[in-house]
Design a protein around this motif. Structure first.
Motif, mmCIF file in Angstrom:
data_model
loop_
_atom_site.group_PDB
_atom_site.id
_atom_site.type_symbol
_atom_site.label_atom_id
_atom_site.label_comp_id
_atom_site.label_asym_id
_atom_site.label_seq_id
_atom_site.Cartn_x
_atom_site.Cartn_y
_atom_site.Cartn_z
ATOM 1 N N GLU A 112 35.168 72.638 -2.312
ATOM 2 C CA GLU A 112 36.008 72.476 -3.495
ATOM 3 C C GLU A 112 35.637 73.499 -4.553
ATOM 4 O OE1 GLU A 112 35.235 71.139 -6.721
ATOM 5 O OE2 GLU A 112 33.093 70.864 -6.395
ATOM 6 N N SER A 113 36.625 73.794 -5.395
ATOM 7 C CA SER A 113 36.410 74.733 -6.481
ATOM 8 C C SER A 113 37.022 74.151 -7.749
ATOM 9 C CB SER A 113 37.054 76.084 -6.172
ATOM 10 O OG SER A 113 36.992 76.941 -7.291
ATOM 11 N N GLU A 114 36.305 74.244 -8.854
ATOM 12 C CA GLU A 114 36.790 73.656 -10.091
ATOM 13 C C GLU A 114 37.922 74.454 -10.707
ATOM 14 O OE1 GLU A 114 33.617 73.004 -12.770
ATOM 15 O OE2 GLU A 114 32.523 71.625 -11.467
ATOM 16 N N SER A 115 38.039 75.739 -10.374
ATOM 17 C CA SER A 115 39.060 76.550 -11.036
ATOM 18 C C SER A 115 39.882 77.403 -10.085
ATOM 19 C CB SER A 115 38.403 77.462 -12.085
ATOM 20 O OG SER A 115 37.435 78.300 -11.469
ATOM 21 N N THR A 116 39.455 77.557 -8.823
ATOM 22 C CA THR A 116 40.193 78.431 -7.909
ATOM 23 C C THR A 116 40.688 77.646 -6.711
ATOM 24 O OG1 THR A 116 38.089 79.108 -6.908
ATOM 25 C CG2 THR A 116 38.978 80.496 -8.664
ATOM 26 N N THR A 117 40.487 78.170 -5.523
ATOM 27 C CA THR A 117 41.102 77.606 -4.326
ATOM 28 C C THR A 117 40.146 76.701 -3.562
ATOM 29 O OG1 THR A 117 42.503 79.559 -4.115
ATOM 30 C CG2 THR A 117 42.247 78.180 -2.162
ATOM 31 N N ASN A 118 40.618 75.500 -3.242
ATOM 32 C CA ASN A 118 39.886 74.597 -2.370
ATOM 33 C C ASN A 118 40.170 74.983 -0.920
ATOM 34 O OD1 ASN A 118 39.103 72.405 -4.511
ATOM 35 N ND2 ASN A 118 41.291 72.793 -4.808
ATOM 36 N N SER A 119 39.202 74.774 -0.045
ATOM 37 C CA SER A 119 39.361 75.189 1.351
ATOM 38 C C SER A 119 38.982 74.058 2.301
ATOM 39 C CB SER A 119 38.470 76.402 1.660
ATOM 40 O OG SER A 119 38.805 77.503 0.842
ATOM 41 N N PHE A 120 39.720 73.967 3.407
ATOM 42 C CA PHE A 120 39.396 73.050 4.495
ATOM 43 C C PHE A 120 39.455 73.855 5.788
ATOM 44 C CE2 PHE A 120 39.808 69.941 7.776
ATOM 45 C CZ PHE A 120 39.225 68.778 7.288
ATOM 46 N N PHE A 121 38.354 73.859 6.546
ATOM 47 C CA PHE A 121 38.313 74.589 7.809
ATOM 48 C C PHE A 121 37.327 73.888 8.732
ATOM 49 C CE2 PHE A 121 35.345 76.425 4.824
ATOM 50 C CZ PHE A 121 34.185 76.658 5.539
ATOM 51 N N CYS A 122 37.140 74.400 9.922
ATOM 52 C CA CYS A 122 36.263 73.761 10.903
ATOM 53 C C CYS A 122 35.285 74.748 11.522
ATOM 54 C CB CYS A 122 37.081 73.100 12.010
ATOM 55 S SG CYS A 122 37.624 71.430 11.608
ATOM 56 N N LEU A 123 34.094 74.252 11.790
ATOM 57 C CA LEU A 123 33.104 74.963 12.594
ATOM 58 C C LEU A 123 33.103 74.341 13.979
ATOM 59 C CD1 LEU A 123 30.126 74.971 10.046
ATOM 60 C CD2 LEU A 123 31.976 76.634 10.249
ATOM 61 N N HIS A 124 32.689 75.121 14.966
ATOM 62 C CA HIS A 124 32.692 74.638 16.353
ATOM 63 C C HIS A 124 31.427 75.156 17.034
ATOM 64 C CE1 HIS A 124 35.244 74.141 20.305
ATOM 65 N NE2 HIS A 124 34.133 73.442 20.311
ATOM 66 N N THR A 125 30.585 74.251 17.507
ATOM 67 C CA THR A 125 29.366 74.668 18.202
ATOM 68 C C THR A 125 29.718 75.001 19.645
ATOM 69 O OG1 THR A 125 28.850 72.342 18.640
ATOM 70 C CG2 THR A 125 27.766 73.367 16.773
ATOM 71 N N VAL A 126 29.828 76.286 19.929
ATOM 72 C CA VAL A 126 30.264 76.735 21.252
ATOM 73 C C VAL A 126 29.097 77.145 22.137
ATOM 74 C CG1 VAL A 126 32.510 77.482 20.392
ATOM 75 C CG2 VAL A 126 30.612 79.117 20.459
ATOM 76 N N SER A 127 27.890 77.089 21.604
ATOM 77 C CA SER A 127 26.729 77.422 22.417
ATOM 78 C C SER A 127 25.533 76.645 21.882
ATOM 79 C CB SER A 127 26.472 78.936 22.402
ATOM 80 O OG SER A 127 25.563 79.290 23.424
ATOM 81 N N ASP A 128 24.358 76.900 22.429
ATOM 82 C CA ASP A 128 23.190 76.076 22.163
ATOM 83 C C ASP A 128 22.559 76.412 20.807
ATOM 84 O OD1 ASP A 128 21.317 74.220 24.085
ATOM 85 O OD2 ASP A 128 20.171 75.243 22.530
ATOM 86 N N THR A 129 22.207 75.383 20.035
ATOM 87 C CA THR A 129 21.599 75.559 18.715
ATOM 88 C C THR A 129 20.108 75.249 18.725
ATOM 89 O OG1 THR A 129 22.262 73.293 18.162
ATOM 90 C CG2 THR A 129 23.749 75.068 17.484
ATOM 91 N N LYS A 130 19.516 75.191 19.899
ATOM 92 C CA LYS A 130 18.107 74.788 20.011
ATOM 93 C C LYS A 130 17.180 75.714 19.234
ATOM 94 C CE LYS A 130 14.397 74.118 23.405
ATOM 95 N NZ LYS A 130 13.766 72.993 22.699
ATOM 96 N N ARG A 131 17.431 77.018 19.289
ATOM 97 C CA ARG A 131 16.519 77.930 18.600
ATOM 98 C C ARG A 131 16.567 77.704 17.087
ATOM 99 N NH1 ARG A 131 16.374 84.565 18.201
ATOM 100 N NH2 ARG A 131 14.192 84.696 17.593
#
Length: 702
Positions: A642-661
Motif C-alpha cells: 500500500e501507498s499513502e499517496s501513490t499507487t497500491n499494488s497487488f501481485f504474486c510471488l511463486h516459489t519455483v525452486s528450492d529455498t533451502k539455501r
C-alpha cells in the motif's frame, strides 16, 4: 550449496558378524513417506481414483529411504519424490507401452521445463528436477540428467532370449545408474565424471543393478502377470525360453540374487584398492553406501503395495526373501509418535483399496480435447505458464536482514549489504545496480560508500523513498530493459527498525509473477482498517482483471481466474490493519471479484512478521525462515503493497525452486530470532525453536 546432515553407514568391507547386505530405513521415514504421498496424490495425473487412494499403501518413498538411509532429510524429500514419479512414469512405458512419452520425460529431466507445458506427468518431473538442480552440485546434477536419459533410452530394446542377455540390458534398464546418481545427491557425495565412469566403479554399480533388477522381477512378477506386462520379467523369460516352472524360475532368481551379494564385495574392494579411486574419501563413503541398495531394496520390495498385492485370485503367490536388519544408530533415533498419529489423521488407514490392474494409458495430445494429464491442474501448475512469460524467471536469489539497535545506525545498510555478499558468496563484480528504499526511517545512505563496498566504478545506485513495491519493480525493470548487461541487482529495504537486503536476478527460486494489479486513490486514509482493506480489494480486482486478459484464448478464462485467486500465503506492509479489521468485523460480506480472504484464511495465510510497521520484505524473510523448503516449494504468495499517496499494488510471488539455501543462511545468521529478541516486546527469544517461531509469525500456517 545448501547444508546437509548425513548419517552413519556401516564399514566396508563388512566386518565379521556385521549385517550384510544391511537393511535399515531412514530415521525419519514416516515423515518422508507422508510428505511424498501427500505431494504425489496432489500433483500426479492418476488414471483412476482407486490408484490415487492406494498411494499411502504402496510406500513408494521407501525405495529411496531404505536404499540411502544415511541421507540428508531435506534432500531425501526430493529423492523420495523422484522415485515416486519414476515408478508411476514407468507404468506408462511398461504397462501402457507409451514410448512416445519418453521425449517429454527426458526434456523435463534437464530442469529447464517440460516439453508439453500442460502435461501433468511431465510437470511433476520438472518440479522435482528443478528442486534437485537448485541444491545439487552442478556436476552431480549433470550426471543425474545423463543417467536419466540413458535409462529412458534403454526402454527400447529387443526381447530377452536368455539370462545373460537379460542381465546385460537390465543393468541400465532397471534404472539403478539413475537411482545411484540421485542417491549420491541425497548423501551429498559429489564424484567426478571420471570416477563415476571408471570401469571398476561401473562394474561395482553394475552388480548392484543386477541385484536390484533380479529382486524387482522376483517381487513384481505377480502384479505384472495380472497386468499382462511381464514380458520383460526374468521369471517369465526363464519359463518361456528355458522351460522352467514358476517355482524353478523363482529359485534360480533367488540363487542369482545371493550370488550378486557376494560378488559385490571383491568388486567394491577393487575400487578402494585402485590407486586413484581409493585415495578419495568420497569414493570410500559411496562404496560403503551401495550395499544398502541391496538390503534396502529387498526389505522395501516386500513391504511395498506396489509389488506385494496380497493373495489375488489367479496370480502366483507372493515370494519371500530374508534380509539382514541393521539397527539405527542411537544418535539418529527419533521419536515418531506424533508423526504416526499425523499420518493416521491424513490418510484413511482403516480401508486399503483393492489393486487396480487397468493399464495407465493417456495420450499426450488429443486434437484439442483435454486429457487426464491436462485436466484439473492445481492452481500452482495452472499459473506456471504465467511465470514463464516473465523473462528468465526474475526473482529473489538471496535474503538477509539486520535489526537496528540504536538511533544512530548510519552504517546499517552497508553492513546488511556486506552480509548478503559474504554469506551467499556473491561476486560483487556481477552486481550492476543497487536499489535502496528508505521507508519511514531516518537512516541515511552514502552512494559513494556502496560503490566502494562493491569495489567497482560501473555501479548504478538509486536511493528513493516510496512504497515497498516500487523497490522490487525498479529492480525488475532494470533487468528486463534492453540495456541490461547481465548483472544482478541488490535491493535494500530500510524501515525504522530493520534493513532487508535481497539479490534479485534471473532464474531465481522465488519468482515474481508478471501480472500486477494497481489502484490509485489519494482520498483513502490508510490509518483506518476499513480504508486499508478497501484499497486492498480494489488492487485485487485490478489484478484479477489483468490475469483474465493474460491467459490465451486456448485456456478457459474463468478457470484461469479462479486459479489466480488461489494463494498459499499473503504478505502486506501492515498486516496488523487486517488483523484489526477481522477483529472488529469478523463477518465481511463477499461480492464478485472480492479478495478471497475469510477470517479463517487470515490466520492460515497472512504472514504477521511481528515487527511494528513491518514491510512486505520483512514478512518474506519471516516466511522463508519459518517454512521448510520442501513445504514452501511451488507455493504462491500474494503480496499487497500500500501507498499513502501513490499507487497500491497487488501481485504474486511463486516459489519455483528450492529455498533451502536461503532458509539455512537465515537460520545460521539468526536474522529473525535476533530481530525479534530486540523487537521491544520484552521477551528474549534467542532460544525459541522453529515450531514456536512458526506459531508466532504465521499462526496456523498450512
Amino acid at each position: 550449496m545448501s547444508s546437509t546432515k548425513i548419517g552413519n553407514v556401516a564399514p566396508f568391507p563388512p566386518l565379521p558378524g556385521q549385517p550384510y547386505p544391511p537393511a535399515r530405513n531412514h530415521p525419519r521415514w514416516k515423515e518422508l513417506y507422508r510428505l511424498h504421498d501427500e505431494w504425489l496424490m496432489k500433483y500426479w495425473p492418476f488414471s483412476s481414483e482407486k490408484k490415487r487412494a492406494r498411494i499411502p499403501f504402496m510406500n513408494l518413498a521407501g525405495f529411496s529411504t531404505w536404499c540411502a538411509p544415511a541421507s540428508d532429510f531435506d534432500r531425501m524429500v526430493w529423492g523420495a519424490r523422484i522415485a515416486g514419479i519414476f515408478f508411476l512414469a514407468d507404468d506408462y512405458i511398461d504397462s501402457g507401452k507409451m514410448l512416445d512419452r519418453i521425449p517429454g520425460f527426458k526434456k523435463a529431466a534437464t530442469g529447464e521445463g517440460p516439453l508439453h507445458p500442460e502435461d501433468r506427468a511431465e510437470i511433476c518431473h520438472d518440479i522435482v528436477f528443478r528442486a534437485i538442480k537448485e541444491t545439487s552440485h552442478p556436476r552431480t546434477f549433470d550426471q543425474l540428467t545423463r543417467c536419466t536419459h540413458e535409462w529412458w533410452d534403454s526402454n527400447i530394446h529387443e526381447p530377452f532370449r536368455n539370462l545373460d542377455q537379460y542381465l546385460a540390458t537390465r543393468r541400465v534398464n532397471i534404472a539403478m545408474y539413475f537411482a545411484n546418481s540421485y542417491f549420491r545427491y541425497c548423501l551429498d557425495i559429489n564424484l567426478t565424471d571420471e570416477q563415476v565412469n571408471h570401469p571398476l566403479m561401473r562394474e561395482a554399480e553394475g552388480i548392484i543393478s543386477d541385484h536390484v533388477g533380479l529382486t524387482n522381477d522376483l517381487f513384481s512378477y505377480a502384479k505384472e502377470f495380472m497386468t499382462q506386462s511381464d514380458d520383460t520379467n526374468v521369471i517369465r523369460m526363464l519359463q518361456d525360453f528355458e522351460g522352467l516352472t514358476y517355482e524353478q524360475a523363482k529359485d534360480t532368481v533367488i540363487k542369482k540374487i545371493r550370488q550378486k551379494e557376494q560378488d559385490f564385495i571383491p568388486a567394491g574392494v577393487a575400487v578402494l584398492n585402485d590407486p586413484e579411486l581409493g585415495k578419495d574419501p568420497e569414493v570410500h563413503r559411496w562404496i560403503a553406501s551401495l550395499p544398502y541398495c541391496m538390503g534396502g531394496n529387498n526389505a522395501w520390495s516386500q513391504e511395498s503395495g506396489r509389488y506385494n498385492i496380497g493373495d489375488v485370485p489367479g496370480a502366483p503367490p507372493f515370494p519371500s526373501l530374508s534380509f539382514e536388519v541393521e539397527e539405527t544408530p542411537e544418535d539418529e533415533v527419533v521419536d515418531d509418535t506424533e508423526e504416526s498419529a499425523l499420518r493416521d489423521a491424513v490418510f484413511n488407514v482403516e480401508v486399503i483399496p483393492e489393486p487396480d490392474f487397468t493399464l495407465d494409458i493417456d495420450a499426450i495430445e488429443a486434437k484439442g480435447v483435454r486429457t487426464k494429464t491436462q485436466a484439473a491442474l492445481p492452481p500452482s501448475l495452472q499459473l506456471m505458464h504465467i511465470s514463464e512469460s516473465r523473462a528468465q524467471h526474475v526473482g529473489f536469489h538471496a535474503l538477509t536482514m539486520s535489526h537496528r539497535t540504536s538511533e544512530d545506525d548510519s552504517g546499517i545498510v552497508l553492513l546488511t549489504v556486506s552480509s548478503l555478499l559474504g554469506k551467499y558468496e556473491i561476486d560483487s563484480q556481477k552486481i550492476g545496480k543497487v536499489e535502496v528504499l528508505l521507508q519511514n526511517t531516518d537512516i541515511t545512505v552514502d552512494p559513494a560508500a556502496l560503490v566502494h563496498l562493491l569495489s567497482q566504478s560501473e555501479l548504478e545506485v538509486n536511493i528513493s523513498q516510496g512504497d515497498s513495491a516500487s523497490l522490487l519493480f525498479n529492480a525488475i525493470n532494470h533487468i528486463e530493459s534492453n540495456t541490461w548487461d547481465g548483472r544482478n541487482v541488490i535491493a535494500v529495504a530500510a524501515s525504522h527498525s530493520n534493513v532487508v537486503a535481497m539479490l534479485v536476478g534471473p532464474n531465481a527460486p522465488i519468482v515474481i509473477e508478471p501480472v500486477r494489479g494497481v489502484f490509485t486513490d489519494s482520498h483513502h486514509n490508510k490509518s483506518f482498517p476499513s480504508s486499508y482493506f478497501a484499497a486492498l480489494q480494489k488492487s485485487y480486482q485490478s489484478y484479477v482483471k489483468r490475469i483474465s486478459a493474460t491467459f490465451s484464448k486456448e485456456i478457459d478464462v474463468q478457470e484461469a481466474t479462479h486459479a489466480a485467486s488461489q494463494f498459499d500465503f499473503m504478505l502486506t506492509d501492515h498486516p496488523e490493519q487486517l488483523a484489526e479489521l477481522f477483529r472488529v468485523s469478523p463477518c465481511l460480506s463477499a461480492e464478485d471479484n472480492q479478495l478471497p480472504l475469510h477470517p479463517r484464511d487470515f490466520q492460515k495465510k497472512v504472514v504477521l512478521n511481528g515487527f511494528d510497521k513491518g514491510s512486505i520484505y520483512e514478512g518474506l524473510v519471516c516466511l522463508v525462515d519459518a517454512i521448510p523448503s520442501h513445504e514452501l516449494f511451488e507455493k504462491r504468495i500474494a503480496v499487497f503493497s500500500e501507498s499513502e499517496s501513490t499507487t497500491n499494488s497487488f501481485f504474486c510471488l511463486h516459489t519455483v525452486s528450492d529455498t533451502k539455501r536461503m532458509r539455512d543462511t537465515l537460520k545460521a545468521m539468526g536474522c529473525v530470532r535476533k530481530a525479534r529478541a530486540s523487537g521491544g516486546d520484552g521477551e528474549a527469544e534467542m532460544d525459541v525453536d522453529a515450531h514456536e517461531l512458526l506459531a508466532r509469525y504465521l499462526f496456523a500456517v498450512l
